[in-house]
Design a protein around this motif. Structure first.
Motif, mmCIF file in Angstrom:
data_model
loop_
_atom_site.group_PDB
_atom_site.id
_atom_site.type_symbol
_atom_site.label_atom_id
_atom_site.label_comp_id
_atom_site.label_asym_id
_atom_site.label_seq_id
_atom_site.Cartn_x
_atom_site.Cartn_y
_atom_site.Cartn_z
ATOM 1 N N VAL A 1 0.835 -1.197 0.000
ATOM 2 C CA VAL A 1 0.000 0.000 0.000
ATOM 3 C C VAL A 1 0.872 1.250 0.000
ATOM 4 N N ARG B 1 -3.598 -7.325 -5.623
ATOM 5 C CA ARG B 1 -3.518 -7.911 -4.284
ATOM 6 C C ARG B 1 -2.755 -9.231 -4.294
ATOM 7 N N PHE C 1 -6.345 -5.957 2.819
ATOM 8 C CA PHE C 1 -5.867 -4.738 3.435
ATOM 9 C C PHE C 1 -6.864 -4.257 4.495
ATOM 10 N N GLU D 1 -6.516 1.380 4.964
ATOM 11 C CA GLU D 1 -5.731 1.320 3.742
ATOM 12 C C GLU D 1 -6.623 1.418 2.506
ATOM 13 N N TYR D 2 -7.762 0.728 2.517
ATOM 14 C CA TYR D 2 -8.694 0.830 1.391
ATOM 15 C C TYR D 2 -9.174 2.269 1.211
ATOM 16 N N LEU E 1 -6.369 4.275 -0.426
ATOM 17 C CA LEU E 1 -6.255 3.950 -1.848
ATOM 18 C C LEU E 1 -7.390 4.590 -2.646
#
Length: 345
Positions: free
Chosen positions: A158, A175, A181, A185-186, A189
């Motif tokens: 990440v 991934r 994640f 983190e998502y 992103l």
């Protein structure tokens, strides 16, 4: 005279930027220097080196050729060969080469670098350093505004995706086989417009000599022109381990990135007389930093030798003449006096 069985002030093991920089400084300090280089630089696959002030964009092999010539003009000897081990002796070190030759050294500078261990994805290793990349400061400009894929093959995936987003707004994080994640983190992103592709990456798709995509299990090909991957950076530490200096894990934010050999800021290891510089000591070091580390280690080595030379000179000065030496000096002085009297008569 062959370098075999000769004694040098310093033997440098490894002829990359760190080793040659150190050899240059030591040769200019009028030290006898031998560089033993296996001839397998880590950056050989790259077409150009970057962020090296004054040499921006120079091909890596050209930079090394220039470095060898510069060190040699001051008297450093540079030979091709592999060092398999070294041993401490009463007056320094014995360095054993793969061809059986042995050279002696008062001090060692080890600049053997690291090995990039890549995940087993078809096509990855073959394109390493060309369009399979890991350092945006080294290659980000060259793939700016192009579709880049980040392969989640390590704990910093990440972080890599967010970093590479600085150079292009078309970043996709694959991934692969990594665990999911975190929600945070998502969110990061998504906020940066980085898509996440599920599924195992099977291979890279190439057309002619150009990377065109990433193939997932099941056959889906995602168009990409560059792939970023985090290798495991493993120190080339066999010679150091033969001296009793093992490598240690390199940890960043709780994640193991690879291994290195511990040293103080000058490059001095836990074994007196042995210094390290470059990636073998600092695995994230870039080219210009490795060269600077080689210079710093060389300065410390030369001062250590100056200290040793001074100690030896003081010991010699304090050592009284033996009876025989004193008799010879007395006879020579008396003879000079008699010769002088004869000339005046």
């Amino acid at each position: 005279m062959s370098e075999t069985n000769r004694r040098y002030d310093v033997v440098v093991i490894g002829g990359g930027a760190a080793g040659l920089s150190g050899a240059l400084a030591l040769a200019r300090a009028r030290r006898s220097v031998l560089v033993i280089d296996a001839g397998s630089p880590r950056n050989a696959p790259a077409s150009h080196a970057h962020n090296y002030l004054g040499r921006e964009g120079v091909p890596p092999l050209e930079l090394l050729a220039i470095g060898r010539a510069e060190a040699a003009q001051y008297g450093a000897e540079i030979v091709r060969g592999e060092v398999v081990s070294a041993a401490r002796t009463a007056d320094g070190f014995h360095v054993v080469r793969a061809d059986g030759g042995v050279v002696r050294a008062r001090r060692l500078l080890v600049t053997t670098g690291i090995v990039d261990e890549l995940p087993p994805v078809a096509g990855l290793a073959e394109r390493w350093g060309r369009d399979v990349l890991h350092c945006p400061y080294c290659h980000g400009w060259e793939v700016r505004d192009r579709p880049v894929g980040v392969l989640a093959a390590g704990p910093m995936a990440v972080h890599q995706a967010l970093l590479w987003r600085q150079w292009t707004d078309d970043v996709m994080l694959f991934r692969h086989e990594q665990a999911d994640f975190t929600d945070e983190e998502y969110e990061q992103l998504a906020a940066r417009g980085i898509a996440v592709a599920d599924g195992t990456v099977e291979a890279l798709e190439v057309s002619g000599d150009r990377l065109v995509g990433v193939r997932l299990a099941g056959g889906t090909v995602v168009p990409r022109e560059a792939v970023v991957v985090q290798p495991r950076f493993t120190a080339r530490s066999a010679v150091l381990e033969s001296l009793g200096l093992p490598s240690t894990e390199t940890v960043l934010d709780g994640h193991v990135l690879g291994s290195h050999v511990a040293a103080d800021p000058s490059g001095a290891t836990g074994l007196p007389g042995v210094w390290v510089a470059g990636n073998v000591a600092t695995l994230m070091e870039q080219l210009v930093g490795a060269a600077a580390a080689g210079l710093k280690a060389a300065s410390a080595i030369n001062m250590d030798l100056v200290t040793d030379d001074t100690r030896r000179a003081v010991d010699a000065r304090r050592t009284p003449f033996s009876a025989e030496a004193e008799r010879q000096v007395s006879e020579r002085v008396l003879g000079d006096r008699r010769h002088g009297l004869q000339e005046t008569r």
